[in-house]
Scaffold this motif. Sequence first.
Motif, PDB file in Angstrom:
ATOM      1  N   GLU A 107       1.388   8.108  -7.705  1.00 29.97           N
ATOM      2  CA  GLU A 107       1.975   8.233  -6.366  1.00 29.97           C
ATOM      3  C   GLU A 107       2.843   9.479  -6.207  1.00 29.97           C
ATOM      4  O   GLU A 107       2.794  10.152  -5.182  1.00 29.97           O
ATOM      5  CB  GLU A 107       2.818   6.979  -6.061  1.00 29.97           C
ATOM      6  N   LYS A 108       3.605   9.817  -7.240  1.00 28.40           N
ATOM      7  CA  LYS A 108       4.535  10.949  -7.129  1.00 28.40           C
ATOM      8  C   LYS A 108       3.801  12.259  -6.884  1.00 28.40           C
ATOM      9  O   LYS A 108       4.119  13.027  -5.960  1.00 28.40           O
ATOM     10  CB  LYS A 108       5.389  11.060  -8.397  1.00 28.40           C
ATOM     11  N   LYS A 109       2.755  12.528  -7.697  1.00 25.79           N
ATOM     12  CA  LYS A 109       2.011  13.779  -7.538  1.00 25.79           C
ATOM     13  C   LYS A 109       1.175  13.766  -6.261  1.00 25.79           C
ATOM     14  O   LYS A 109       0.971  14.811  -5.632  1.00 25.79           O
ATOM     15  CB  LYS A 109       1.117  14.013  -8.752  1.00 25.79           C
ATOM     16  N   ALA A 110       0.715  12.593  -5.863  1.00 23.61           N
ATOM     17  CA  ALA A 110      -0.052  12.497  -4.624  1.00 23.61           C
ATOM     18  C   ALA A 110       0.817  12.829  -3.416  1.00 23.61           C
ATOM     19  O   ALA A 110       0.362  13.477  -2.467  1.00 23.61           O
ATOM     20  CB  ALA A 110      -0.633  11.092  -4.484  1.00 23.61           C
ATOM     21  N   ARG A 111       2.082  12.372  -3.432  1.00 23.84           N
ATOM     22  CA  ARG A 111       2.996  12.677  -2.325  1.00 23.84           C
ATOM     23  C   ARG A 111       3.262  14.182  -2.238  1.00 23.84           C
ATOM     24  O   ARG A 111       3.288  14.763  -1.146  1.00 23.84           O
ATOM     25  CB  ARG A 111       4.320  11.923  -2.536  1.00 23.84           C
TER      26      ARG A 111
ATOM     27  N   LEU B 201      -7.414  10.815   1.792  1.00 23.40           N
ATOM     28  CA  LEU B 201      -7.303  11.673   0.616  1.00 23.40           C
ATOM     29  C   LEU B 201      -6.062  11.316  -0.194  1.00 23.40           C
ATOM     30  O   LEU B 201      -6.087  11.348  -1.430  1.00 23.40           O
ATOM     31  CB  LEU B 201      -7.259  13.143   1.052  1.00 23.40           C
ATOM     32  N   PHE B 202      -5.015  10.964   0.481  1.00 23.01           N
ATOM     33  CA  PHE B 202      -3.773  10.581  -0.201  1.00 23.01           C
ATOM     34  C   PHE B 202      -3.996   9.357  -1.085  1.00 23.01           C
ATOM     35  O   PHE B 202      -3.570   9.321  -2.242  1.00 23.01           O
ATOM     36  CB  PHE B 202      -2.679  10.302   0.830  1.00 23.01           C
TER      37      PHE B 202
ATOM     38  N   THR C 211       0.839  -1.205   0.000  1.00 18.64           N
ATOM     39  CA  THR C 211       0.000   0.000   0.000  1.00 18.64           C
ATOM     40  C   THR C 211       0.865   1.242   0.000  1.00 18.64           C
ATOM     41  O   THR C 211       1.787   1.353   0.810  1.00 18.64           O
ATOM     42  CB  THR C 211      -0.915   0.027   1.236  1.00 18.64           C
ATOM     43  N   PRO C 212       0.613   2.191  -0.934  1.00 24.48           N
ATOM     44  CA  PRO C 212       1.413   3.435  -0.945  1.00 24.48           C
ATOM     45  C   PRO C 212       1.269   4.195   0.371  1.00 24.48           C
ATOM     46  O   PRO C 212       0.181   4.243   0.956  1.00 24.48           O
ATOM     47  CB  PRO C 212       0.819   4.220  -2.114  1.00 24.48           C
ATOM     48  N   GLN C 213       2.384   4.781   0.821  1.00 28.40           N
ATOM     49  CA  GLN C 213       2.396   5.542   2.066  1.00 28.40           C
ATOM     50  C   GLN C 213       2.787   6.993   1.788  1.00 28.40           C
ATOM     51  O   GLN C 213       3.636   7.269   0.944  1.00 28.40           O
ATOM     52  CB  GLN C 213       3.398   4.938   3.058  1.00 28.40           C
ATOM     53  N   PRO C 214       2.152   7.937   2.505  1.00 31.74           N
ATOM     54  CA  PRO C 214       2.537   9.343   2.346  1.00 31.74           C
ATOM     55  C   PRO C 214       3.946   9.571   2.918  1.00 31.74           C
ATOM     56  O   PRO C 214       4.445   8.746   3.691  1.00 31.74           O
ATOM     57  CB  PRO C 214       1.490  10.101   3.147  1.00 31.74           C
ATOM     58  N   PRO C 215       4.598  10.673   2.552  1.00 28.82           N
ATOM     59  CA  PRO C 215       5.955  10.954   3.085  1.00 28.82           C
ATOM     60  C   PRO C 215       5.956  10.975   4.610  1.00 28.82           C
ATOM     61  O   PRO C 215       5.181  11.705   5.233  1.00 28.82           O
ATOM     62  CB  PRO C 215       6.285  12.332   2.505  1.00 28.82           C
ATOM     63  N   ARG C 216       6.819  10.154   5.177  1.00 27.75           N
ATOM     64  CA  ARG C 216       6.859  10.018   6.626  1.00 27.75           C
ATOM     65  C   ARG C 216       7.289  11.316   7.319  1.00 27.75           C
ATOM     66  O   ARG C 216       6.760  11.657   8.376  1.00 27.75           O
ATOM     67  CB  ARG C 216       7.817   8.878   6.977  1.00 27.75           C
TER      68      ARG C 216
END
Length: 874
Positions: A43-47, A33-34, A3-8
């Motif tokens: 994923e790149k633009k979402a981060r 929302l992420f 599962t993709p994770q937002p920047p920690r």
Amino acid sequence: METPQPPRWATRLLHFFCTDHLLEEMEGDLAELFLQRVKLLGEKKARIQYIMDVLSLIRPVVLKKTKNEYSQSTFSSTMLRNYLTIAFRNLTRNKGYSFINIAGLAAGMAVAMLIGLWIYDELSFNQNYKNYDRIARVMENRNYDGEIGTLWSASPPLGDALRSQYSSNFKHILMASNPTRVILSTESTKLIQNGYYFEPGVAEMLSLTMLYGTHKGLNEPHSVLLSESMAKAFFGDSNPVGKLMKIENTLDVKVTGVYKDLPRNSDFNDMAFIAPWSLYLSSRKWIQKDAWWQNGFQAYVQVADHVNMIDVSKKIRDIKLKHCDKEEALAKPELFLFPMSQWRLYSEFKNGVSTGGRIQFVWIYAMIGIFVLVLACINFMNLSTARSEKRAKEVGVRKAIGSLQHQLISQFFSESLLVVAFSFALCILLVQLVLPFFNDIADKNVSIAWNNSLFWLVSIAFCLFTGLLAGSYPALYLSSFQPVNVLKGTFVAGRFSAIPRKVLVVGQFTVSIALIISTIIIFQQVQFSKDRPVGYSRDGLIMIETPTPDIHKHLDAIRYELKKTTTIVELSESLNPMTGISFTSNGYEWTGKETEQQASFATVYVDHEFGQTVGWQFKAGRDFSRKFATDSMGVVLNKTAADFMGLKDPIGKTIRQTAFGQTSIYHIVGVINDMIMESPYEPVKKTIYKINNGKGNFINVRINPVQSTRDALQTIETVLKKYDPDTPFAYKFVSNEYAQKFGEEERMGKLITFFSVLAIFISCLGLSGLASYIAEQRTKEIGIRKVLGASIFNLWALLSKDFVYLVLTAFIIATPIAWYFLNDWLQSYTYRTEISWWIFAVTGLGALLITLLTVSFQSIKAAFLNPVKSLRNE
């Protein structure tokens, strides 16, 4: 699938700044929302969007906190410590660029400091005298052949005339001799030293520091004041007051005082002794105390505290005109006061007006110092702005979480000041190492004033100025980035972003190229003057000063003995040295002379063997000869004098001179090519050579070329000692004395060469750093080109051509600027070289070669990179 994770790190920022209540409401919503954005945008633009959401939430909190802290203290110690910590980390993270910045700035600051020390030494000349701004020497303007000439000398009765008529305007009026080299001797020690004969009051006027005795020491008629070094040379560390010694082996004097040695940057620094003016007059019977026509002496004054020097100068203007005879009055002599504050820097006169002098060197070196320092600052600006994209995200994050622009500016200025601090430390080390070499070139004795608080205040101000100058553009440029564009990844420097860097590089090389052109032309001017025909042969010709009459009494015997040993070719006696003219005379009449024409001739008194000794070259007539008794009233003219007189066939013609109430008739025996005895840069004066019937001050000796110079000098010393055992043997090669006439220009050329090398070094440092950065930026492009078949040469040309264009542009700008200023400088020399086109061509090619060598290292290094490593992230 994971599962993709937002920047920690963004989530941690949210936890750090926000309350628990806000976290409960927003953290889950942000995570959900992420995931939705990952499906829609990737994923790149979402981060990136997640980061923007977090920053927008915490920004009000951080901004409020920052504003509160700022309102309490703009620059708290914690803030400053953080700035310096970050600045130090940035320096250590980029060691190569940090070295370039620090080394470049250190070199620029070292040049500026060396020039600053030189300028301070020049501007402080004579300021060791407490009455510096009230002391002057009396000088004279007079008409010479339709032009106003300026004399640095005065007549013997001037002192008494000033005292009788204008005493209330002066605190001191002192007659003095010119600097005089005499023999000082005791029973055990004999030395030839430079000194002055002064009227009493000189010690007070010059505020001499008396180590022994008092300022009143010269009141005794047979007294002498010694400098500290001379007193030690003769009497050791004991008190010499009351001890007896001799001047010129004949004058008995008593030491009445010892004064502290004067500093090197003063006009009287070589004054080893001071003897009474009355003793000078009594020992030289030829001086007439009431003769206004006699010049060759000095008059120094200290104006009273309540008067203006300019007003006093106007008052005394006509005092000589009122007292001199009718013949002297034709020259319309006008006296004026020349302040001590201008002796050093404004000593050149043209048509009776001061036109400058060494002040031009002060301005030239000051401009060079400023330019070289600016070059170093340009390096810092260039590299800082070139690496701006790497700092862009940092600026974006700081702005997004509430940093104000002035805080970012402070951050970048702190980095600049830290670089300057390291550079200054390195600068001090460089200056200390280079100072001996610099002093040798500049003929100075400057040093770092470690114990002078003013030096450290100026240094701190200098560092602050340099830091602010070097950091101004990066601080304003980097702090202006928009955080939204940077953090979205849409920040692009723009097609014109490199223009400021290119302008700065062009500016750097414009200065460097101009300095190189200046160096070449200065040395060409010196060499051009050195190659000028001097009218006699300097090879093997020496001058020996003869302060006593003993050599003159036995001159024929000395000549016979030295010729018998084949040591010399010829020997002669003259009143002045081969490299200077001491006398001028006027009152001449000749056939064809215009009635109103005033003619003044340089006059050289010689003996019959002078021409054979020096090897002068005849255009017409013959040399002086002892075979003709009438030659005692014969004269030899130089070509300039013969042309001035307009005599078509001058040999055998007579000229009449009326002076001092007497008329003398001379006949012309010969005309010689002009001999350069004074400045090699100026036209030769019209000169008359006459037979001297008395003692000369110099003997001129032509050493036999088949003899060893060392052996010949030993033989000459032995013979002279036989007839004058009390005079130390001291000689000077005429070639060396003549070479000293080029000293100032040669020193200037060497110093500018030294500064030019440093300027090129600084420019190349910056160029190397910039080339390294550009190669790093274009790594992927280079990899793609290599994969597509580009050769090493193609890649080298690709990376080098932009720099070549910049240097060519700098050359095009520097050429007319250098030509304009150097052509103007050359106009100050009557005898001058021409500015040749090849100088600019050689300089341009040299600059281009240096640029290619500097850039090629980085270009070829980048071209040899393995394209697999360059493209693996793609």
